[in-house]
Write a protein that holds these residues in place. Structure first.
Motif, PDB file in Angstrom:
ATOM      1  N   GLY A  77       0.815  -1.214   0.000  1.00 56.85           N
ATOM      2  CA  GLY A  77       0.000   0.000   0.000  1.00 56.85           C
ATOM      3  C   GLY A  77       0.846   1.260   0.000  1.00 56.85           C
ATOM      4  O   GLY A  77       0.517   2.242  -0.670  1.00 56.85           O
ATOM      5  N   ILE A  85      -4.755   0.649  -4.731  1.00 58.27           N
ATOM      6  CA  ILE A  85      -6.016   0.382  -4.050  1.00 58.27           C
ATOM      7  C   ILE A  85      -7.154   0.308  -5.054  1.00 58.27           C
ATOM      8  O   ILE A  85      -8.023  -0.559  -4.974  1.00 58.27           O
ATOM      9  CB  ILE A  85      -6.311   1.471  -3.003  1.00 58.27           C
ATOM     10  N   MET A  99     -14.472   0.638   0.538  1.00 57.21           N
ATOM     11  CA  MET A  99     -13.267   1.457   0.594  1.00 57.21           C
ATOM     12  C   MET A  99     -13.517   2.751   1.351  1.00 57.21           C
ATOM     13  O   MET A  99     -12.696   3.187   2.164  1.00 57.21           O
ATOM     14  CB  MET A  99     -12.771   1.771  -0.822  1.00 57.21           C
ATOM     15  N   LEU A 130      -4.692  -0.119   3.041  1.00 62.76           N
ATOM     16  CA  LEU A 130      -5.130   1.256   3.252  1.00 62.76           C
ATOM     17  C   LEU A 130      -4.183   2.013   4.172  1.00 62.76           C
ATOM     18  O   LEU A 130      -3.884   3.183   3.943  1.00 62.76           O
ATOM     19  CB  LEU A 130      -6.543   1.269   3.837  1.00 62.76           C
TER      20      LEU A 130
END
Length: 203
Positions: A77, A85, A99, A130
């Motif tokens: 990430g 993402i 999300m 995330l």
């Protein structure tokens, strides 16, 4: 869970033992939507019923693998950012609302979200990605990643071992528990939002 999947996972555990637990949790922690919770339940169930595995080692392997998977997801990430993402979302058909929920949780609870996400179906595979994409401080992530993995793995394995003879009922109840935890977090978020709004109205 279907009988076919149950037997497939059981076969993996019989043939590969702790390596099956490690691989499943490592990949789930890195962001792949795999049944990490189910493999932990089944491993602890086998430790109780057939002595093919030892519960303490299932817990140790599970914690190490889940923590390492989270670190890998965080690195992916961090280097891939939001474009990664978005590709992830389309590849695995993850809804935009999921999300957005993750973003809201991180915005409101910060690093603690990494811990909480372990217990929320759907968020468990997204949290590390995330956190990396949002450039969370690595030390904070590592702390909550390890704590979340330790508590989650220990709780799932403890439940699987304690209720060893009631596999089907346990799996069903844990799905309901995921839902209840998600509802509780949603209520907490709404309460904090309402309280802050009320405080702003007073000023």
């Amino acid at each position: 869970m279907s009988h076919h999947i149950f037997e497939m996972l059981r076969g993996m555990l019989v043939h590969y033992g702790y390596w099956a637990v490690a691989a499943m949790l490592l990949l789930e922690g890195a962001g792949l939507p795999l049944p990490g919770e189910t493999i932990l339940l089944l491993a602890s169930f086998l430790a109780y019923s057939q002595d093919e595995l030892r519960l303490p080692w299932v817990i140790v392997v599970g914690i190490v693998a889940a923590t390492a998977g989270g670190e890998l997801g965080f690195a992916l990430g961090r280097h891939g950012g939001r474009p990664l993402i978005e590709r992830y979302r389309h590849t695995f058909s993850v809804g935009a609302e999921t999300m957005a929920q993750g973003d809201r949780l991180f915005e409101r609870y910060g690093a603690a979200t990494v811990f909480l996400a372990r217990f929320i179906f759907g968020m468990r595979v997204l949290a590390s990605l995330l956190a990396g994409a949002l450039h969370m401080p690595w030390r904070k992530f590592t702390l909550f990643n390890f704590l979340g993995a330790a508590v989650w793995v220990s709780a799932i394995c403890g439940a699987g071992y304690l209720f060893g003879g009631h596999w089907g009922r346990l799996a069903h109840d844990l799905k309901r528990l995921d839902l209840l935890v998600a509802i509780a977090i949603a209520i907490a978020v709404l309460f904090l939002w309402w309280r802050r709004r009320k405080e702003r109205d007073r000023t």
